[in-house]
Design an enzyme around this catalytic site. Structure first.
Site, PDB file in Angstrom:
ATOM      1  N   THR A  10       0.815  -1.211   0.000  1.00 19.31           N
ATOM      2  CA  THR A  10       0.000   0.000   0.000  1.00 19.31           C
ATOM      3  C   THR A  10       0.849   1.263   0.000  1.00 19.31           C
ATOM      4  OG1 THR A  10      -1.765  -1.157   1.188  1.00 19.31           O
ATOM      5  CG2 THR A  10      -1.830   1.250   1.214  1.00 19.31           C
ATOM      6  N   ASP A 111       9.555  -7.956   4.690  1.00 17.55           N
ATOM      7  CA  ASP A 111       9.112  -7.239   5.886  1.00 17.55           C
ATOM      8  C   ASP A 111       9.010  -8.159   7.089  1.00 17.55           C
ATOM      9  OD1 ASP A 111       7.019  -8.591   4.635  1.00 17.55           O
ATOM     10  OD2 ASP A 111       5.516  -7.040   5.053  1.00 17.55           O
ATOM     11  N   THR A 134      -1.293  -3.966   4.644  1.00 19.72           N
ATOM     12  CA  THR A 134      -2.336  -4.363   3.704  1.00 19.72           C
ATOM     13  C   THR A 134      -2.936  -5.692   4.143  1.00 19.72           C
ATOM     14  OG1 THR A 134      -1.100  -3.272   1.942  1.00 19.72           O
ATOM     15  CG2 THR A 134      -2.854  -4.780   1.276  1.00 19.72           C
ATOM     16  N   THR A 188     -26.740   1.957  10.947  1.00 20.54           N
ATOM     17  CA  THR A 188     -25.880   1.214  10.016  1.00 20.54           C
ATOM     18  C   THR A 188     -24.398   1.520  10.215  1.00 20.54           C
ATOM     19  OG1 THR A 188     -27.634   1.115   8.364  1.00 20.54           O
ATOM     20  CG2 THR A 188     -25.386   0.764   7.584  1.00 20.54           C
TER      21      THR A 188
END
Length: 263
Positions: A10, A111, A134, A188
């Protein structure tokens, strides 16, 4: 100074690391494999200038990436604009130097290996490293520093994106802790916050509990990644949060490689 580059799915994080002062500056840009070395250079030069620095302060570069297509332009950046050849974590002289005790060691993301290196250097004993990116990864590092495997789960942003994309009437909401600790939503948006946030905490706590039981020894749990602090106040599962773990691992790997090649 060392420029440590952590290229994730990302975002790409660029960090200046000083031998005495540690990380002195960090910047983040959205990952785009099409971005050229020239574009990176313009962006970085402006940020360095805003920080009162010139690009000549960079004397070494190390790259850790899980996005193979982004690597070439980052290597070109190092050569063309900083006059150095970048080390690539896990490759050649910059091999990780830890046991990757899994069935497919070649498939372990840079990573995750870098997190293991940094976490083991800072903490004795068995560890679980949870990285919120991500994907959310849960990695086991044993008392010897060996990477033993772990879990990959969808990241919280990925989960929310999938929910909103698949359900036409659901609104897009921000990733944040609900204002109330109630798990019964009255509208919601509240119901979505509860499902995403408390559902994610339940997943974290459940997976860590199961991992600890399987390890069977005392385990310290380290959280890292940009979203780690989002969960800090509402769970006791983490022993510490260390947001720069991957960058720290890159810096440690560069120092080790630099010392070994100097000798």
């Amino acid at each position: 100074m060392l420029l440590a580059i952590d290229a994730g799915n990302t975002n790409i994080v660029f960090a200046l690391v000083d031998g005495d002062d540690g990380i002195v500056a960090r910047w983040r840009i959205a990952t785009d494999p099409r971005r050229t070395a020239d574009e990176y250079a313009v962006w970085l030069s402006q940020l360095l200038a805003l920080d009162g620095r010139d690009r000549s302060v960079v004397t070494a570069v190390i790259i850790g990436t899980v996005v193979p297509r982004a690597l070439h332009n980052l290597e070109v950046l190092a050569i063309k604009y900083f006059g150095v050849e970048a080390l690539v974590a896990g490759r050649g002289a910059a091999a990780f130097g830890i046991a990757l005790d899994v069935e497919e060691p070649h498939a372990v993301g840079a990573d995750r290996a870098l997190n293991a290196i940094a976490a083991h250097a800072a903490h004795p004993g068995d560890l679980i490293v949870v990285d919120f990116g991500t994907a959310a990864t849960f990695d086991v590092v044993d008392y010897s520093g060996a990477y033993k495997g772990g879990i990959i789960a969808p990241g919280i942003n990925l989960s929310l994106d999938a929910l909103v994309t698949a359900a036409a009437k659901l609104p897009r909401i921000a990733i944040e802790a609900p204002l109330s600790t109630s798990v019964i939503g009255r509208n919601t948006a509240d119901q979505m916050h509860i499902g995403i946030y408390w559902g994610y905490i339940a997943m974290i706590e459940g997976l860590v509990t199961r991992m600890k039981a399987e390890i069977g020894r005392p385990v310290r749990v380290i959280a890292t990644g940009g979203l780690a602090i989002l969960f800090e106040k509402h769970t006791q599962v983490f022993d510490s949060i260390e947001q720069d773990l991957t960058i720290t691992g890159l810096a440690m790997l560069w120092r080790r490689t630099h010392i070994s090649t100097a000798n």
